[in-house]
Design a protein around this motif. Structure first.
Motif, short mmCIF file in Angstrom:
data_model
loop_
_atom_site.label_atom_id
_atom_site.label_comp_id
_atom_site.label_asym_id
_atom_site.label_seq_id
_atom_site.Cartn_x
_atom_site.Cartn_y
_atom_site.Cartn_z
N LYS A 1 0.84 -1.21 0.00
CA LYS A 1 0.00 0.00 0.00
C LYS A 1 0.87 1.26 0.00
O LYS A 1 0.67 2.18 -0.78
CB LYS A 1 -0.92 -0.02 1.22
N HIS A 2 1.87 1.26 0.88
CA HIS A 2 2.73 2.44 0.96
C HIS A 2 3.64 2.54 -0.24
O HIS A 2 3.97 3.63 -0.70
CB HIS A 2 3.54 2.42 2.25
N MET B 1 -2.34 -9.24 2.06
CA MET B 1 -2.52 -8.06 2.91
C MET B 1 -1.19 -7.43 3.27
O MET B 1 -0.13 -8.00 3.09
CB MET B 1 -3.26 -8.45 4.19
N GLU B 2 -1.31 -6.24 3.79
CA GLU B 2 -0.12 -5.52 4.25
C GLU B 2 0.57 -6.33 5.33
O GLU B 2 -0.07 -6.83 6.25
CB GLU B 2 -0.59 -4.18 4.83
N ASP B 3 1.85 -6.48 5.20
CA ASP B 3 2.59 -7.25 6.18
C ASP B 3 3.04 -6.33 7.29
O ASP B 3 4.05 -5.65 7.19
CB ASP B 3 3.79 -7.89 5.48
N THR B 4 2.25 -6.27 8.36
CA THR B 4 2.56 -5.28 9.40
C THR B 4 3.50 -5.79 10.46
O THR B 4 4.20 -5.03 11.08
CB THR B 4 1.27 -4.79 10.10
N SER B 5 3.49 -7.10 10.68
CA SER B 5 4.35 -7.58 11.75
C SER B 5 5.18 -8.77 11.28
O SER B 5 4.80 -9.91 11.47
CB SER B 5 3.52 -7.96 12.97
N ALA B 6 6.26 -8.44 10.64
CA ALA B 6 7.12 -9.47 10.05
C ALA B 6 7.58 -10.48 11.11
O ALA B 6 7.78 -11.65 10.82
CB ALA B 6 8.32 -8.83 9.40
N ILE C 1 4.01 -0.03 -10.33
CA ILE C 1 2.66 0.33 -9.88
C ILE C 1 1.70 -0.82 -10.14
O ILE C 1 0.91 -1.20 -9.27
CB ILE C 1 2.17 1.62 -10.58
N SER C 2 1.81 -1.42 -11.32
CA SER C 2 0.83 -2.47 -11.62
C SER C 2 1.02 -3.69 -10.71
O SER C 2 0.05 -4.29 -10.26
CB SER C 2 0.88 -2.86 -13.10
N TYR C 3 2.26 -4.02 -10.40
CA TYR C 3 2.49 -5.15 -9.50
C TYR C 3 2.05 -4.83 -8.07
O TYR C 3 1.42 -5.65 -7.41
CB TYR C 3 3.96 -5.58 -9.52
N THR D 1 -2.22 -5.36 -3.60
CA THR D 1 -3.01 -4.61 -2.64
C THR D 1 -4.35 -5.32 -2.47
O THR D 1 -4.86 -5.92 -3.41
CB THR D 1 -3.22 -3.17 -3.16
N ASP D 2 -4.90 -5.24 -1.27
CA ASP D 2 -6.11 -5.99 -0.95
C ASP D 2 -7.17 -6.00 -2.05
O ASP D 2 -7.63 -7.02 -2.47
CB ASP D 2 -6.74 -5.43 0.34
#
Ligand SMILES: O=C(O)CCC(=O)C(=O)O
Ligand SMILES: [Fe+2]
Length: 690
Positions: free
Chosen positions: A288-289, A369-374, A319-321, A326-327
């Motif tokens: 996302k970021h 999903m965003e990987d927030t906690s590796a 961008i396309s990848y 992204t969700d």
């Protein structure tokens, strides 16, 4: 829910517990503490000086060439006046021969670097003759040929090179220096600046070195006595930025533009800066970021001329990848298409690549999903859900979006007392833990009861703080979390980014005095306490939710822990205010504490039974702006028996006590519900406020 090893305590290991050859810290750790960024500024200065020197040298070389050109031109002028007369004059003949032998060699030498690099300038031509007396006539022609070549290529090339590459680069560095000089400490406080500074001294410097040494092997651009960040720092600073974006819901354009408005000297984040950031975040699955920065890069690409190392198609590819991962790729794509006004051809290409990617089975396995906690990668789905919810509450607390109810509520059922009001439970002066306090009482604020959380004001002086900072500066090392390595073979915990140093009482009388003071206001004995742990948080520095005590069934028994018992209490001295962010938050209580310099936060980690109190789970929020300094003092169970006797009732570790129902401040209904759910489901019985 029974929390296993994935939710770890943080009892910190003593240095002596390690073997000497055990790798402890990485070399790259500039971004983890603000204090490490300041020494990079002289490096920036040096690059500017080197580049100026290089350009000056290039200019001198170009000037020499121009002088020589004039010399040849003059010769030609004399020849043309009277061709035959010229040839008859032996002095002329000598000069002409000299011009085409000795002088020509010198000239060739002078442009040798250019010739070597470019290969297009040839000053000796096969179809021409070179000085022998017989070739005089031919050489006159050679002269004119030489002039042509010289004028058209050499000078032009030299100048072109100066304006396009080196001068462009020099300006980029100078711009950075200009922003630094406007307000040095404000500069270091902005996380975007820190990223750009690190990028200038890693990726951009490598690019510069490559280009310049090709032209002039004698120029040195790395110096032993200066400090350089590493590519790992670059990645670290990019990830820290993404963490800040997440926690504080920052908008990328705002971050990039803030540099602009603060510095008011033109757009100082280049296409390459934004692209590289997007690329790093993409590689670390922060899709996302990544997307936000890539879009910013594309936007800039359309406006800017200098776009080295990036092409429009490359940005669009990324961008396309990123969109795909992204969700909700389709929705994001639609809005991206609008934002960017991508032309039709590109839009079709991206759309095609999204649908093509969706057909590849292998990609199903990739994170959606965003990987927030590796750090929690290996844990089960149930834990993942738990961590995601906790992360959400943690971030809301960091933003100050959750309050404890200030309304009074009926606690008769819970505590057999009529009325209580939180969070300002009571303010008072502490006089009873040490006789001296009768003379100099400490201003005290109770933030929570059971678990008891207190703030003591003005318990460490500015002078003491300065002394401890100076003393710890040479010792600051990337923080590690004890026990962590036993699970993962890593000593660096990804969920903690800061630098720490241990100060023993024998290291300095000030350290001893501060430790003693913690004993005075907590009433605990320091005999089994740990040394002072000084912590400096850098760019986006944080510490994810954790317990300070060792969890009973999941932590390894460290020798010191066996001897001294678990960490009964934590005291955190705040050694700085934090400009923005950096709060200490309690995720089970819904309590946010913003650091106040000179104060100390204190709480009890264990039930009177000695078991860990899981409602003390807490975290340090990422530092958004500024530098955060704290000092931890941990007291241990052994030796405190008479000070805090156990009670008759035995509390076990996994039982949560009743806590107050916090009040979400956000108006977003969905977010409010998430917060209510978290506190309702996690606690047993809550005091609902009306
Ligand atoms: O920095 C903070 O606010 C909390 C630090 C902390 O929890 C720790 O070091 O264990
Ligand atoms: Fe802690």
């Amino acid at each position: 829910m029974k929390k296993e090893n994935v939710i770890r305590g943080d009892a910190t290991r003593e240095e002596s517990d390690r073997t000497s050859n055990e790798p402890l810290w990485t070399e790259a750790e500039v971004y983890t503490a603000i204090t490490e960024l300041a020494p990079l500024l002289p490096t920036l200065d040096r690059i500017i000086k080197d580049l100026e020197y290089f350009i000056e040298k290039e200019e001198i070389r170009a000037d020499t060439l121009k002088t020589q050109l004039k010399m040849y031109e003059k010769e030609k002028e004399i020849v043309s006046k009277d061709y035959s007369e010229y040839l008859e004059n032996p002095v002329n003949a000598y000069i002409l021969i000299k011009r085409l032998t000795f002088d020509l060699d010198y000239l060739i030498q002078n442009v040798q670097n250019i010739t070597k690099q470019n290969g297009t300038i040839n000053l000796r031509h096969e179809d021409l003759k070179y000085p022998t007396l017989e070739d005089l006539v031919g050489s006159a022609l050679a002269l004119s040929r030489l002039q042509n070549t010289y004028e058209l290529n050499v000078t032009k090339l030299a100048e072109e090179r100066l304006t396009n590459a080196s001068i462009g680069q020099l300006n980029m560095y100078k711009k950075e220096k200009e922003i630094v000089s406007k307000d040095y400490s404000e500069y270091l406080e902005n996380p975007v600046n820190a990223y750009v500074l690190i990028k200038r001294l890693t990726f951009d410097l490598d690019y510069l070195i490559q280009n310049i040494t090709k032209q002039d092997g004698t120029i040195k651009l790395r110096h032993e006595n200066l400090k350089y960040p590493t590519l790992e720092d670059l990645v670290g600073s990019a990830l820290a930025l993404s963490r800040l974006q997440n926690t504080y819901e920052l908008n990328v354009t705002k971050l990039a533009e803030e540099r602009l408005t603060n510095a008011s000297i033109g757009n100082s984040m280049t296409v390459n800066d934004c692209f590289k950031l997007g690329q790093i975040l993409y590689q670390h699955k922060k899709f996302k970021h990544s997307l936000e920065w890539l879009i910013e890069a594309l936007r800039k690409y359309k406006k800017e001329n200098v776009t080295y190392g990036v092409s429009e198609i490359l940005i669009l590819n990324y961008i396309s990848y990123a969109l795909y991962y992204t969700d909700d790729a389709k929705t994001v794509f639609k809005s991206t298409k609008q934002t960017l006004d991508i032309d039709k051809e590109y839009a079709i290409k991206i759309e095609d690549s999204i649908s093509a990617l969706q057909n590849i089975e292998m990609l199903e396995e990739l994170p959606s999903m965003e990987d927030t906690s590796a750090e929690n990668e290996e844990s089960s789905e149930e834990y993942q859900r738990y961590f995601r919810k906790e992360q959400f509450v943690y971030e809301a607390l960091c933003r100050g979006e959750i309050d404890l109810p200030t309304e009074t509520c009926n606690f008769k059922k819970m505590y057999d007392i009529e009325i209580i009001s939180i969070p300002r439970l009571k303010c008072s002066y502490l006089t009873d833990t040490h006789p001296f306090l009768k003379l100099a009482p400490i201003k005290t604020e109770q933030l929570y009861i059971e678990p008891d959380v207190f703030v003591f004001y003005n318990v460490i002086s500015d002078e003491e703080i300065e002394h401890l900072k100076i003393l710890s500066k040479q010792r600051l090392k990337r923080s590690e979390v004890a026990g962590y390595s036993d699970f993962t073979n890593e000593t660096i915990a990804k969920y903690r980014s800061s630098k720490t140093a241990w100060l023993y009482d024998y290291d300095s009388s000030v350290a001893a005095r501060v430790s003693r003071r913690a004993a005075d206001f907590t009433g605990f004995s320091t005999a089994t306490a740990e040394p002072l742990q000084i912590v400096n948080y850098g760019l986006g520095g944080h510490f994810s939710p954790h317990f300070d005590f060792f969890l009973k069934d999941s932590e390894p028994e460290l020798p010191k822990m066996k001897k001294y018992g678990n960490r009964i209490a934590t005291t955190i001295f705040y050694m700085s205010d934090v400009t923005q962010g950096g709060a200490t938050v309690f995720t089970e209580l819904g309590l946010t504490v913003f650091p106040v310099k000179n104060a100390a936060l204190y709480w009890l980690n264990l039930h009177p039974s000695g078991e860990g109190d899981i409602t003390t789970r807490h975290a340090a929020c990422p530092v958004l702006r500024g530098s955060k300094w704290i000092s931890n003092k941990w007291f241990h169970l052994v030796g405190q028996e008479t000070i805090r006797p156990c009670n008759l009732e035995y509390q076990i570790e996994n039982v949560k006590r009743k806590t107050f129902m916090p009040r979400p401040k956000t108006s977003n209904e969905y977010h409010r519900q998430l917060i209510f759910d978290w506190f309702t489901n996690n606690g047993l019985e809550k005091c609902m406020y009306e």
